[in-house]
Write a protein that holds these residues in place. Sequence first.
Motif, PDB file in Angstrom:
ATOM      1  N   ALA A   1       0.838  -1.216   0.000  1.00  0.00           N
ATOM      2  CA  ALA A   1       0.000   0.000   0.000  1.00  0.00           C
ATOM      3  C   ALA A   1       0.866   1.256   0.000  1.00  0.00           C
ATOM      4  CB  ALA A   1      -0.931  -0.015   1.209  1.00  0.00           C
ATOM      5  N   ARG A   2       1.951   1.224   0.785  1.00  0.00           N
ATOM      6  CA  ARG A   2       2.857   2.371   0.847  1.00  0.00           C
ATOM      7  C   ARG A   2       3.546   2.615  -0.494  1.00  0.00           C
ATOM      8  NH1 ARG A   2       6.535   0.513   4.352  1.00  0.00           N
ATOM      9  NH2 ARG A   2       7.957  -0.122   2.697  1.00  0.00           N
ATOM     10  N   GLU A   3       4.053   1.550  -1.115  1.00  0.00           N
ATOM     11  CA  GLU A   3       4.777   1.702  -2.373  1.00  0.00           C
ATOM     12  C   GLU A   3       3.853   2.140  -3.505  1.00  0.00           C
ATOM     13  OE1 GLU A   3       7.893   1.835  -2.651  1.00  0.00           O
ATOM     14  OE2 GLU A   3       8.355   1.131  -0.617  1.00  0.00           O
ATOM     15  N   ILE A   4       2.613   1.672  -3.498  1.00  0.00           N
ATOM     16  CA  ILE A   4       1.654   2.114  -4.510  1.00  0.00           C
ATOM     17  C   ILE A   4       1.366   3.603  -4.344  1.00  0.00           C
ATOM     18  CG2 ILE A   4      -0.765   1.948  -5.231  1.00  0.00           C
ATOM     19  CD1 ILE A   4      -0.583  -1.063  -4.738  1.00  0.00           C
ATOM     20  N   ALA A   5       1.210   4.045  -3.089  1.00  0.00           N
ATOM     21  CA  ALA A   5       0.951   5.459  -2.831  1.00  0.00           C
ATOM     22  C   ALA A   5       2.123   6.318  -3.304  1.00  0.00           C
ATOM     23  CB  ALA A   5       0.690   5.674  -1.345  1.00  0.00           C
ATOM     24  N   LEU A   6       3.354   5.879  -3.025  1.00  0.00           N
ATOM     25  CA  LEU A   6       4.535   6.631  -3.457  1.00  0.00           C
ATOM     26  C   LEU A   6       4.652   6.641  -4.978  1.00  0.00           C
ATOM     27  CD1 LEU A   6       7.169   5.422  -0.814  1.00  0.00           C
ATOM     28  CD2 LEU A   6       6.225   7.729  -1.043  1.00  0.00           C
ATOM     29  N   ALA A   7       4.389   5.498  -5.603  1.00  0.00           N
ATOM     30  CA  ALA A   7       4.477   5.416  -7.056  1.00  0.00           C
ATOM     31  C   ALA A   7       3.437   6.306  -7.725  1.00  0.00           C
ATOM     32  CB  ALA A   7       4.294   3.968  -7.507  1.00  0.00           C
ATOM     33  N   SER A   8       2.245   6.341  -7.152  1.00  0.00           N
ATOM     34  CA  SER A   8       1.196   7.204  -7.679  1.00  0.00           C
ATOM     35  C   SER A   8       1.566   8.674  -7.522  1.00  0.00           C
ATOM     36  CB  SER A   8      -0.124   6.909  -6.965  1.00  0.00           C
ATOM     37  OG  SER A   8      -1.153   7.749  -7.436  1.00  0.00           O
ATOM     38  N   ARG A   9       2.151   8.992  -6.390  1.00  0.00           N
ATOM     39  CA  ARG A   9       2.520  10.389  -6.103  1.00  0.00           C
ATOM     40  C   ARG A   9       3.626  10.878  -7.037  1.00  0.00           C
ATOM     41  NH1 ARG A   9       4.717  12.478  -0.172  1.00  0.00           N
ATOM     42  NH2 ARG A   9       5.169  14.641  -0.760  1.00  0.00           N
ATOM     43  N   TYR A  10       4.595  10.022  -7.329  1.00  0.00           N
ATOM     44  CA  TYR A  10       5.750  10.432  -8.125  1.00  0.00           C
ATOM     45  C   TYR A  10       5.721   9.878  -9.548  1.00  0.00           C
ATOM     46  CZ  TYR A  10       7.571  12.042  -3.681  1.00  0.00           C
ATOM     47  OH  TYR A  10       7.734  12.697  -2.479  1.00  0.00           O
ATOM     48  N   ASP A  11       4.558   9.333  -9.959  1.00  0.00           N
ATOM     49  CA  ASP A  11       4.370   8.835 -11.316  1.00  0.00           C
ATOM     50  C   ASP A  11       5.433   7.794 -11.680  1.00  0.00           C
ATOM     51  OD1 ASP A  11       3.100   8.605 -13.750  1.00  0.00           O
ATOM     52  OD2 ASP A  11       4.269  10.207 -14.693  1.00  0.00           O
ATOM     53  N   LYS A  12       5.564   6.786 -10.836  1.00  0.00           N
ATOM     54  CA  LYS A  12       6.543   5.715 -11.035  1.00  0.00           C
ATOM     55  C   LYS A  12       5.837   4.366 -11.146  1.00  0.00           C
ATOM     56  CE  LYS A  12      10.263   8.320 -10.542  1.00  0.00           C
ATOM     57  NZ  LYS A  12      11.269   8.493 -11.618  1.00  0.00           N
ATOM     58  N   ASP A  13       6.599   3.365 -11.572  1.00  0.00           N
ATOM     59  CA  ASP A  13       6.074   1.989 -11.623  1.00  0.00           C
ATOM     60  C   ASP A  13       6.390   1.263 -10.322  1.00  0.00           C
ATOM     61  OD1 ASP A  13       5.209   2.223 -14.269  1.00  0.00           O
ATOM     62  OD2 ASP A  13       7.166   1.646 -15.058  1.00  0.00           O
ATOM     63  N   VAL A  14       5.559   0.296  -9.985  1.00  0.00           N
ATOM     64  CA  VAL A  14       5.862  -0.686  -8.941  1.00  0.00           C
ATOM     65  C   VAL A  14       5.500  -2.049  -9.507  1.00  0.00           C
ATOM     66  CG1 VAL A  14       5.295  -1.583  -6.650  1.00  0.00           C
ATOM     67  CG2 VAL A  14       5.404   0.866  -7.016  1.00  0.00           C
ATOM     68  N   SER A  15       6.393  -3.005  -9.393  1.00  0.00           N
ATOM     69  CA  SER A  15       6.092  -4.347  -9.884  1.00  0.00           C
ATOM     70  C   SER A  15       5.977  -5.325  -8.722  1.00  0.00           C
ATOM     71  CB  SER A  15       7.168  -4.826 -10.859  1.00  0.00           C
ATOM     72  OG  SER A  15       7.080  -4.117 -12.079  1.00  0.00           O
ATOM     73  N   LEU A  16       5.243  -6.393  -8.956  1.00  0.00           N
ATOM     74  CA  LEU A  16       4.997  -7.400  -7.937  1.00  0.00           C
ATOM     75  C   LEU A  16       5.212  -8.781  -8.546  1.00  0.00           C
ATOM     76  CD1 LEU A  16       3.962  -7.915  -5.026  1.00  0.00           C
ATOM     77  CD2 LEU A  16       1.655  -8.029  -5.983  1.00  0.00           C
ATOM     78  N   LEU A  17       6.083  -9.568  -7.918  1.00  0.00           N
ATOM     79  CA  LEU A  17       6.383 -10.933  -8.356  1.00  0.00           C
ATOM     80  C   LEU A  17       5.795 -11.927  -7.357  1.00  0.00           C
ATOM     81  CD1 LEU A  17      10.108 -10.843  -9.540  1.00  0.00           C
ATOM     82  CD2 LEU A  17       8.247 -11.932 -10.811  1.00  0.00           C
ATOM     83  N   PHE A  18       5.006 -12.855  -7.835  1.00  0.00           N
ATOM     84  CA  PHE A  18       4.460 -13.936  -7.015  1.00  0.00           C
ATOM     85  C   PHE A  18       5.159 -15.234  -7.398  1.00  0.00           C
ATOM     86  CE2 PHE A  18       0.310 -13.990  -4.575  1.00  0.00           C
ATOM     87  CZ  PHE A  18       0.421 -12.687  -4.142  1.00  0.00           C
ATOM     88  N   PHE A  19       5.758 -15.919  -6.433  1.00  0.00           N
ATOM     89  CA  PHE A  19       6.356 -17.226  -6.681  1.00  0.00           C
ATOM     90  C   PHE A  19       5.618 -18.291  -5.873  1.00  0.00           C
ATOM     91  CE2 PHE A  19      10.216 -14.729  -7.772  1.00  0.00           C
ATOM     92  CZ  PHE A  19      10.447 -15.268  -9.038  1.00  0.00           C
ATOM     93  N   ASP A  20       5.410 -19.435  -6.491  1.00  0.00           N
ATOM     94  CA  ASP A  20       4.777 -20.560  -5.814  1.00  0.00           C
ATOM     95  C   ASP A  20       5.576 -21.814  -6.144  1.00  0.00           C
ATOM     96  OD1 ASP A  20       1.914 -21.444  -4.512  1.00  0.00           O
ATOM     97  OD2 ASP A  20       2.692 -22.968  -5.876  1.00  0.00           O
ATOM     98  N   ILE A  21       5.917 -22.608  -5.120  1.00  0.00           N
ATOM     99  CA  ILE A  21       6.696 -23.828  -5.345  1.00  0.00           C
ATOM    100  C   ILE A  21       5.852 -24.851  -6.091  1.00  0.00           C
ATOM    101  CG2 ILE A  21       7.868 -25.764  -4.224  1.00  0.00           C
ATOM    102  CD1 ILE A  21       8.628 -23.903  -1.964  1.00  0.00           C
ATOM    103  N   ASP A  22       6.377 -25.334  -7.206  1.00  0.00           N
ATOM    104  CA  ASP A  22       5.666 -26.338  -8.001  1.00  0.00           C
ATOM    105  C   ASP A  22       5.631 -27.675  -7.258  1.00  0.00           C
ATOM    106  OD1 ASP A  22       5.304 -24.543 -10.121  1.00  0.00           O
ATOM    107  OD2 ASP A  22       7.249 -25.044 -10.990  1.00  0.00           O
ATOM    108  N   ASP A  23       4.467 -28.314  -7.288  1.00  0.00           N
ATOM    109  CA  ASP A  23       4.286 -29.647  -6.697  1.00  0.00           C
ATOM    110  C   ASP A  23       4.723 -29.699  -5.231  1.00  0.00           C
ATOM    111  OD1 ASP A  23       3.449 -30.744  -9.243  1.00  0.00           O
ATOM    112  OD2 ASP A  23       5.563 -30.686  -9.836  1.00  0.00           O
ATOM    113  N   PHE A  24       4.391 -28.656  -4.485  1.00  0.00           N
ATOM    114  CA  PHE A  24       4.798 -28.580  -3.076  1.00  0.00           C
ATOM    115  C   PHE A  24       4.149 -29.694  -2.253  1.00  0.00           C
ATOM    116  CE2 PHE A  24       4.437 -26.692   1.239  1.00  0.00           C
ATOM    117  CZ  PHE A  24       5.794 -26.523   1.495  1.00  0.00           C
ATOM    118  N   LYS A  25       2.907 -30.014  -2.572  1.00  0.00           N
ATOM    119  CA  LYS A  25       2.210 -31.087  -1.839  1.00  0.00           C
ATOM    120  C   LYS A  25       2.955 -32.412  -1.990  1.00  0.00           C
ATOM    121  CE  LYS A  25      -2.365 -33.165  -1.209  1.00  0.00           C
ATOM    122  NZ  LYS A  25      -1.934 -34.570  -1.257  1.00  0.00           N
TER     123      LYS A  25
END
Length: 387
Positions: A130-154
């Motif tokens: 939430a903080r980084e999105i607010a800063l990016a919006s304020r200064y017209d910047k990008d924020v990226s988000l990476l989601f990793f999930d372990i394959d076949d964890f079960k």
Amino acid sequence: MERLREEILALLRQGEDERELIRRLNQLICTAGARACQCIFHVLTTLDLAEKEAADCWWEVLDHREKMNAAMGREVGLRTAMCDYFTTVHRSLKNPKVVELHIFEQTVRQSSYDGLTGLFNRNTFDIALAREIALASRYDKDVSLLFFDIDDFKQINDTMGHHAGDLALKHLAAIVLSEKRTGDIAARYGGEEVVIILPYTSNLEALVLGERIRRRVAATPFACEGREIGFTVSGGLVSFPLDGRTATSLTKHADSAMYRAKGSGKNNISFFSNDKRRYLRVDYVQPVAIQQLGCDAGVPEEGESRNISMGGLLFESRRAYGIGQRLQISLKINGSCIYMIGRVVRVETFAEDRHEIGIAISFQEMDQAVKKEIASYLTGAQPEGEG
């Protein structure tokens, strides 16, 4: 940011000489830049300041301290001067509370970090995003988000036990912490999911880091009860504001992109898209010149385009370029020579000297004339201002 934070904490724990402390903090700022100022204030005041604002405040605090020294006729501590500055001048602190730093840090660590992996926990991730999105919006910047999930964890849990699953999570976390940049924020989102917030970073730049982590995980098994266990991860990648403007929409879309990666074979990273094709794409076959960008750039090589869109270009080449590699492609559209800059996001090999390469165009590095030419070709319209 964690390493920078630890350096600052170490300096604060050393000795009582205020001038020496300030001198060494200034040295750190010279090395790490304005982010060090940002981190100093967060450690000592918990204030979240933008980098430029933090740098300005740092020098104002030092000047404020010298004025207090002169007025009181004695040396005033940096912490005292900082507290007075933020309550009477900057006025961002209303009711500060005095507490020993080591007690505060211990409390923060217990409430902010995941006990198993050492990454930030879900609550800290939610606040940080939430903080980084607010800063990016304020200064017209990008924020990226990476989601990793372990394959076949079960399967790891079922065949080797939950202890092996815990070791797999710790192994993934260790790789993420060693590969991520200082300013990136890594957290355990839940279960076997690990997320990384990349402030001021486009999705193409984030892909480079994501691919590095993915490849390293696949190449480095972990030890468990005398056995080496290998596993892979699938990833989803989204960016603000391209894929969402709220924390809720970004996390939802990142999760969707991650499952898309699993559905396409696992051990890969997918961008978010509501459709299989985000942009109108048309066939466009003609010679292209391919120029690598960077310190190891060679002479331009020849290739042939296959199709084009406002989001990217697909071309055939005798060379297999690496995922994330920056290329400049020159081709002719509507009689004009167009130069595109983008990163490789797809590589398919059909023969030893035949490779199909997809690049995603970086719009921040394209001028308006280029965008209009591409749009003109795709829509069959003339660029604005022409007959």
